[in-house]
Design a protein around this motif. Structure first.
Motif, PDB file in Angstrom:
ATOM      1  N   SER A  79     118.129  63.176  28.416  1.00 13.49           N
ATOM      2  CA  SER A  79     117.656  64.513  27.897  1.00 13.49           C
ATOM      3  C   SER A  79     117.894  64.403  26.513  1.00 13.49           C
ATOM      4  O   SER A  79     118.584  63.821  25.784  1.00 13.49           O
ATOM      5  CB  SER A  79     118.635  65.474  28.508  1.00 13.49           C
ATOM      6  OG  SER A  79     120.012  65.677  28.010  1.00 13.49           O
ATOM      7  N   SER A 188     125.086  71.549  35.644  1.00  8.39           N
ATOM      8  CA  SER A 188     124.583  70.388  35.166  1.00  8.39           C
ATOM      9  C   SER A 188     124.210  69.133  36.165  1.00  8.39           C
ATOM     10  O   SER A 188     123.671  68.010  35.819  1.00  8.39           O
ATOM     11  CB  SER A 188     125.567  69.769  33.866  1.00  8.39           C
ATOM     12  OG  SER A 188     126.613  69.175  34.660  1.00  8.39           O
ATOM     13  N   PRO A 190     122.281  67.276  39.313  1.00 10.54           N
ATOM     14  CA  PRO A 190     120.814  67.001  39.620  1.00 10.54           C
ATOM     15  C   PRO A 190     120.377  68.102  40.399  1.00 10.54           C
ATOM     16  O   PRO A 190     119.222  68.679  40.417  1.00 10.54           O
ATOM     17  CB  PRO A 190     120.973  65.816  40.387  1.00 10.54           C
ATOM     18  CG  PRO A 190     121.989  65.006  39.547  1.00 10.54           C
ATOM     19  CD  PRO A 190     122.947  65.965  39.453  1.00 10.54           C
ATOM     20  N   GLU A 193     119.179  71.315  38.801  1.00 11.13           N
ATOM     21  CA  GLU A 193     118.414  71.098  37.628  1.00 11.13           C
ATOM     22  C   GLU A 193     117.171  72.167  37.520  1.00 11.13           C
ATOM     23  O   GLU A 193     117.018  72.730  36.270  1.00 11.13           O
ATOM     24  CB  GLU A 193     117.503  69.991  37.712  1.00 11.13           C
ATOM     25  CG  GLU A 193     116.635  69.432  36.650  1.00 11.13           C
ATOM     26  CD  GLU A 193     115.820  68.111  36.538  1.00 11.13           C
ATOM     27  OE1 GLU A 193     114.951  67.928  35.742  1.00 11.13           O
ATOM     28  OE2 GLU A 193     116.176  67.491  37.485  1.00 11.13           O
ATOM     29  N   THR A 197     116.899  74.773  33.995  1.00 12.45           N
ATOM     30  CA  THR A 197     115.883  74.913  33.533  1.00 12.45           C
ATOM     31  C   THR A 197     115.291  76.408  33.348  1.00 12.45           C
ATOM     32  O   THR A 197     114.695  76.529  32.247  1.00 12.45           O
ATOM     33  CB  THR A 197     114.581  74.294  34.133  1.00 12.45           C
ATOM     34  OG1 THR A 197     115.168  72.719  34.355  1.00 12.45           O
ATOM     35  CG2 THR A 197     113.567  74.098  33.425  1.00 12.45           C
ATOM     36  N   LYS A 210     115.941  68.019  29.042  1.00 15.45           N
ATOM     37  CA  LYS A 210     114.647  67.310  29.661  1.00 15.45           C
ATOM     38  C   LYS A 210     114.641  65.667  28.782  1.00 15.45           C
ATOM     39  O   LYS A 210     114.697  65.659  27.636  1.00 15.45           O
ATOM     40  CB  LYS A 210     113.079  67.870  29.584  1.00 15.45           C
ATOM     41  CG  LYS A 210     113.072  69.050  30.228  1.00 15.45           C
ATOM     42  CD  LYS A 210     113.319  69.003  31.761  1.00 15.45           C
ATOM     43  CE  LYS A 210     113.037  70.206  32.579  1.00 15.45           C
ATOM     44  NZ  LYS A 210     113.302  69.874  34.026  1.00 15.45           N
TER      45      LYS A 210
END
Length: 261
Positions: A79, A188, A190, A193, A197, A210
């Motif tokens: 990221s 944080s 996966p 995500e 976001t 990202k």
């Protein structure tokens, strides 16, 4: 391998790293404000900076020295926030480990048993997020009854770091508790995500969480333009060199010159 430092050793490394960060900020005339572009800062030191996807997910960054030339590689599959922290980590190696530097491969925040790596991690935290500035910025929220993701994300956007790096910094400065850290750290993962976001897009932009993929070094752009303008390299040669970056000569300001090629 997890780091095995006594509390006294760790505190000594932390204090030395803090001193280094403040010293280097003074040398660069940065004051205590957040750093707008760590990558531009590195390139202005005359360091060749390459941000490119690595086939290894375990390599975040590396720094190499050949004579008096320095190159920092950043894995752009990570990221943007992670890349920024890695860049600051490598900057410590450049500034303070020059005498012993040949090639150092790094994975910041990996609990390394190497004191030089722990020092570079502590330096990156202080260099990117100066303690007093973090405290002043955090205090603008006033007395918080419930610390929410939005508070941490606002801080991350201000200092241009990842959500995780900001969480660790707030914990280290005792601005949040261990249980709060543990609860928010789950964001944080996966599987969260999409939610993270969305939260980032509310405050600034999700670009910090990202990957960026391929970023062409400024040094290459400048050298390509200079050499083509002076007839030292052909259009086709530049074209072939740009292929791995998915760029064309026109993308970096070079038009085909029928008189030369």
């Amino acid at each position: 391998m997890a780091a095995k430092f006594s509390s006294v050793e760790k505190e000594k490394i932390l204090q030395d790293a803090k001193l280094h960060a403040r010293q280097y900020r003074r040398e660069l005339g940065l004051g205590d404000e957040p750093i707008a572009d760590i990558f531009d800062l590195i390139e202005r030191q005359g360091i060749i900076l390459v941000r490119y996807p690595s086939p290894s997910d375990k390599l975040s960054a590396m720094i190499a020295r050949e004579a008096n030339e320095y190159l920092i590689f950043i894995n752009s599959k990570m990221s943007l926030g992670h890349q920024i922290f890695s860049a600051a980590h490598e900057l410590h190696h450049y500034r303070y480990d020059k005498d012993n530097l040949q090639v150092i491969a790094c994975n910041p925040l990996s609990e390394s048993s190497d004191p030089a790596e722990l020092m570079a991690d502590f330096f990156a935290g202080e260099f990117l997020m100066p303690e007093e500035t973090v405290r002043v910025t955090w205090n603008r929220f006033g007395k918080i009854v419930r610390i929410l993701p939005i508070h941490v994300i606002t801080m991350a956007c201000t200092f241009r770091v990842s959500f995780t790096a900001m969480l660790y910094r707030l914990l280290k400065l005792k601005l949040i508790t261990g249980p709060v850290f543990g609860k928010l750290k789950k964001l944080s993962k996966p599987e969260n995500e999409e939610l993270l976001t969305k939260y980032f897009n509310y405050i600034c932009t999700a670009e910090l969480i990202k990957p960026t993929q391929k970023e062409l070094p400024k040094a290459f752009i400048e050298a390509a333009n200079y050499n083509y303008a002076n007839g030292l390299v052909s259009y086709k040669k530049i074209e072939s060199l740009l292929n791995p970056w998915d760029k064309t000569p026109e993308d970096i300001g070079i038009e085909y010159n029928y008189g030369i090629d």
